[in-house]
Motif scaffolding. Structure first.
Motif, PDB file in Angstrom:
ATOM      1  N   ALA A  15       0.931  -1.255   0.058  1.00  0.00           N
ATOM      2  CA  ALA A  15       0.008   0.032   0.000  1.00  0.00           C
ATOM      3  C   ALA A  15       0.926   1.343  -0.107  1.00  0.00           C
ATOM      4  CB  ALA A  15      -0.931   0.051   1.215  1.00  0.00           C
ATOM      5  N   GLU A  16       0.392   2.188  -0.845  1.00  0.00           N
ATOM      6  CA  GLU A  16       1.167   3.482  -0.735  1.00  0.00           C
ATOM      7  C   GLU A  16       0.906   3.755   0.603  1.00  0.00           C
ATOM      8  OE1 GLU A  16      -0.028   7.935  -2.222  1.00  0.00           O
ATOM      9  OE2 GLU A  16      -0.876   6.359  -3.272  1.00  0.00           O
ATOM     10  N   GLU A  17       1.897   4.697   1.478  1.00  0.00           N
ATOM     11  CA  GLU A  17       1.793   5.129   2.681  1.00  0.00           C
ATOM     12  C   GLU A  17       1.573   6.656   2.763  1.00  0.00           C
ATOM     13  OE1 GLU A  17       4.575   3.457   5.104  1.00  0.00           O
ATOM     14  OE2 GLU A  17       3.481   1.525   5.094  1.00  0.00           O
ATOM     15  N   SER A  18       0.841   7.128   3.614  1.00  0.00           N
ATOM     16  CA  SER A  18       0.664   8.530   3.740  1.00  0.00           C
ATOM     17  C   SER A  18       1.014   8.763   5.365  1.00  0.00           C
ATOM     18  CB  SER A  18      -0.768   9.149   3.551  1.00  0.00           C
ATOM     19  OG  SER A  18      -0.964  10.487   4.140  1.00  0.00           O
ATOM     20  N   TYR A  19       1.816   9.707   5.707  1.00  0.00           N
ATOM     21  CA  TYR A  19       2.239   9.685   6.966  1.00  0.00           C
ATOM     22  C   TYR A  19       1.601  10.630   7.745  1.00  0.00           C
ATOM     23  CZ  TYR A  19       5.591   6.758   4.914  1.00  0.00           C
ATOM     24  OH  TYR A  19       6.317   5.576   4.403  1.00  0.00           O
ATOM     25  N   VAL A  20       1.152  10.366   8.952  1.00  0.00           N
ATOM     26  CA  VAL A  20       0.447  11.348   9.904  1.00  0.00           C
ATOM     27  C   VAL A  20       1.107  11.584  11.094  1.00  0.00           C
ATOM     28  CG1 VAL A  20      -2.079  11.982  11.054  1.00  0.00           C
ATOM     29  CG2 VAL A  20      -1.850  10.514   8.735  1.00  0.00           C
ATOM     30  N   HIS A  21       1.622  12.580  11.853  1.00  0.00           N
ATOM     31  CA  HIS A  21       2.440  12.648  12.814  1.00  0.00           C
ATOM     32  C   HIS A  21       1.688  13.005  13.888  1.00  0.00           C
ATOM     33  CE1 HIS A  21       5.638  13.370  15.942  1.00  0.00           C
ATOM     34  NE2 HIS A  21       6.429  13.045  14.872  1.00  0.00           N
ATOM     35  N   LEU A  22       1.426  12.068  14.863  1.00  0.00           N
ATOM     36  CA  LEU A  22       0.337  12.403  15.669  1.00  0.00           C
ATOM     37  C   LEU A  22       0.741  13.391  16.856  1.00  0.00           C
ATOM     38  CD1 LEU A  22      -0.721   8.607  16.745  1.00  0.00           C
ATOM     39  CD2 LEU A  22      -1.827  10.287  15.219  1.00  0.00           C
ATOM     40  N   SER A  23       1.994  13.978  17.026  1.00  0.00           N
ATOM     41  CA  SER A  23       2.073  14.948  17.950  1.00  0.00           C
ATOM     42  C   SER A  23       3.109  16.208  17.382  1.00  0.00           C
ATOM     43  CB  SER A  23       3.272  14.416  19.055  1.00  0.00           C
ATOM     44  OG  SER A  23       4.361  14.017  18.613  1.00  0.00           O
ATOM     45  N   LYS A  24       3.561  16.111  16.056  1.00  0.00           N
ATOM     46  CA  LYS A  24       4.157  17.275  15.241  1.00  0.00           C
ATOM     47  C   LYS A  24       3.016  18.212  14.931  1.00  0.00           C
ATOM     48  CE  LYS A  24       7.129  15.955  12.250  1.00  0.00           C
ATOM     49  NZ  LYS A  24       8.421  15.749  11.487  1.00  0.00           N
ATOM     50  N   ASN A  25       3.141  19.514  14.713  1.00  0.00           N
ATOM     51  CA  ASN A  25       2.259  20.548  14.233  1.00  0.00           C
ATOM     52  C   ASN A  25       0.987  20.218  14.985  1.00  0.00           C
ATOM     53  OD1 ASN A  25       3.920  20.864  12.014  1.00  0.00           O
ATOM     54  ND2 ASN A  25       3.356  19.456  10.962  1.00  0.00           N
ATOM     55  N   GLY A  26       0.940  20.154  16.404  1.00  0.00           N
ATOM     56  CA  GLY A  26      -0.228  20.130  17.161  1.00  0.00           C
ATOM     57  C   GLY A  26      -1.115  18.786  17.076  1.00  0.00           C
ATOM     58  N   GLY A  27      -0.496  18.065  16.119  1.00  0.00           N
ATOM     59  CA  GLY A  27      -1.138  16.702  15.822  1.00  0.00           C
ATOM     60  C   GLY A  27      -1.701  16.828  14.564  1.00  0.00           C
ATOM     61  N   GLU A  28      -1.013  16.051  13.526  1.00  0.00           N
ATOM     62  CA  GLU A  28      -1.559  16.225  12.155  1.00  0.00           C
ATOM     63  C   GLU A  28      -2.735  15.335  11.870  1.00  0.00           C
ATOM     64  OE1 GLU A  28       2.867  16.737  10.117  1.00  0.00           O
ATOM     65  OE2 GLU A  28       1.744  14.877  10.004  1.00  0.00           O
ATOM     66  N   GLN A  29      -3.124  14.809  12.845  1.00  0.00           N
ATOM     67  CA  GLN A  29      -4.508  13.832  12.679  1.00  0.00           C
ATOM     68  C   GLN A  29      -5.504  15.028  12.684  1.00  0.00           C
ATOM     69  OE1 GLN A  29      -2.377  13.948  15.215  1.00  0.00           O
ATOM     70  NE2 GLN A  29      -3.664  13.234  17.279  1.00  0.00           N
ATOM     71  N   PHE A  30      -5.602  16.109  13.144  1.00  0.00           N
ATOM     72  CA  PHE A  30      -6.387  17.238  13.524  1.00  0.00           C
ATOM     73  C   PHE A  30      -6.362  18.086  12.228  1.00  0.00           C
ATOM     74  CE2 PHE A  30      -5.005  16.040  18.031  1.00  0.00           C
ATOM     75  CZ  PHE A  30      -6.115  15.464  18.539  1.00  0.00           C
ATOM     76  N   ALA A  31      -5.454  18.127  11.543  1.00  0.00           N
ATOM     77  CA  ALA A  31      -5.434  18.903  10.281  1.00  0.00           C
ATOM     78  C   ALA A  31      -6.588  18.422   9.360  1.00  0.00           C
ATOM     79  CB  ALA A  31      -4.263  18.643   9.353  1.00  0.00           C
ATOM     80  N   PRO A  32      -7.245  19.694   8.695  1.00  0.00           N
ATOM     81  CA  PRO A  32      -8.501  19.572   7.759  1.00  0.00           C
ATOM     82  C   PRO A  32      -8.248  18.402   6.842  1.00  0.00           C
ATOM     83  CG  PRO A  32      -7.783  21.975   8.068  1.00  0.00           C
ATOM     84  CD  PRO A  32      -6.781  20.981   8.725  1.00  0.00           C
TER      85      PRO A  32
END
Lengths: 214, 214
Positions: free
Chosen positions: B26-43
């Motif tokens: 699978a192609e991977e897309s990385y979501v850093h859970l603490s950098k930039n305030g948590g990239e999981q919260f980005a739009p």
């Protein structure tokens, strides 16, 4: 079949609904989670489930733990209304909605966790209630968006028949009300809950209607 | 397929193992859970998963959340090594072992819960570590008994081939070591872990070997 259950156990409630939806009856064995220091720790139950968690379903010699595993087992081995959709994407969606409740809301708010917060960390009742509402609010807000935005949502969580996801949703809503969580921001969830609770299979599974209710 | 993942996410690690066991890429897309305030919260990620949790797997137009639902989907839609047994009782056992980890250990110790303990309840790092070890110890002690007492346990959690349960066990062991949990009382679990980690599918999925590892 024999179901080890407790009227207030949210995971037992899920399985009671599933049994009713499938038109199945099970003998019930009651395990009181706080009386006698917690009957789940007694040798008789410890021998059945070293996790000391409810529910457990015995089907002949097969001893089943974990509510979602039990519901899928019932669906695979018993005829009647299907609790999971026929297509892989639909099954994945119903499992994901179920797990969003059964993994990401409920275990964090389970009795043993609330007890640890109080006994080990000296957390006040007020803080425990805020903890409870925080995880319910966070989890249901995400679930509301997932349900409201999907064309797969129908009268129930997935389409127009109840599935395993609804078996998980209704007990979570029941608990949320017990802890005075504000549910006004979750209209899709609330409407599905109302439709479920109007059905006999859901109504009969309610905690306060169980023989071991206090 | 596209996997949204983070090297240290335990649930992403489960799916990486499953993909490897099935021989899938699978192609991977990385979501850093603490950098930039948590990239999981980005739009961009919020639009994909309002739960703000990893992993997410996109299979064409199908967007899948929840690691166990994803693993079952892969098993149902892709050929190759089966990750669930062919019989209903076996599937129920593998699901229950998986859920004993994915519902009853991991979510209580997840990053967001540890953060809440610190930020909202003023719990010290030492108390947080004790909390972590408490739930890991309790969960693995029960799992050890379930595995050690069952004739269905083989070289792996269920029989002599890895299943979904092993996909859950290995990331939990990895995390337990990170938090210095004492695993000496769990020989069955430890031996299964060693056998798993000797396999290429498990080894390649290890957090420190991922492209986004720090």
């Amino acid at each position: 079949m024999k179901l080890h259950t407790y009227y207030r156990s949210s995971a037992s409630y899920r399985v009671r609904i599933a049994l009713n939806l499938k038109g199945l009856a099970a003998e019930e064995s009651y395990v009181h989670l706080s009386k006698n220091g917690g009957e789940q720790f007694a040798p008789a139950f410890d021998a059945i489930n070293p996790q000391h968690l409810l529910p457990v379903l015995e089907d002949g010699a097969v001893v089943l733990t974990q509510s979602l595993a039990i519901i899928e087992y019932l669906d695979e081995t018993r005829p009647g209304q299907a609790l999971l959709p026929p297509d892989a994407a639909g099954r994945a969606r119903v499992r994901a909605l179920s797990q969003a409740i059964a993994c990401d809301i409920h275990p964090i708010n389970n009795l043993r966790v609330l007890k640890y917060l109080g006994a080990e960390l000296g957390v006040s009742d007020q803080q425990k209630n805020a903890w409870y509402r925080h995880w319910v609010g966070l989890g249901l807000a995400a679930l509301e968006r997932q349900l409201a935005s999907s064309p797969d949502t129908g009268l129930f969580c997935h389409g127009d028949q109840p599935t395993m996801a609804d078996c998980c949703l209704v007990p979570q809503l029941y608990n949320a009300r017990r802890f005075d969580c504000d549910l006004s921001a979750f209209p899709t969830i609330a409407n599905i809950g109302i439709r479920c609770e109007a059905l006999d299979a859901f109504a009969r599974a309610r905690p306060d209607l169980q023989p071991d209710a206090e």
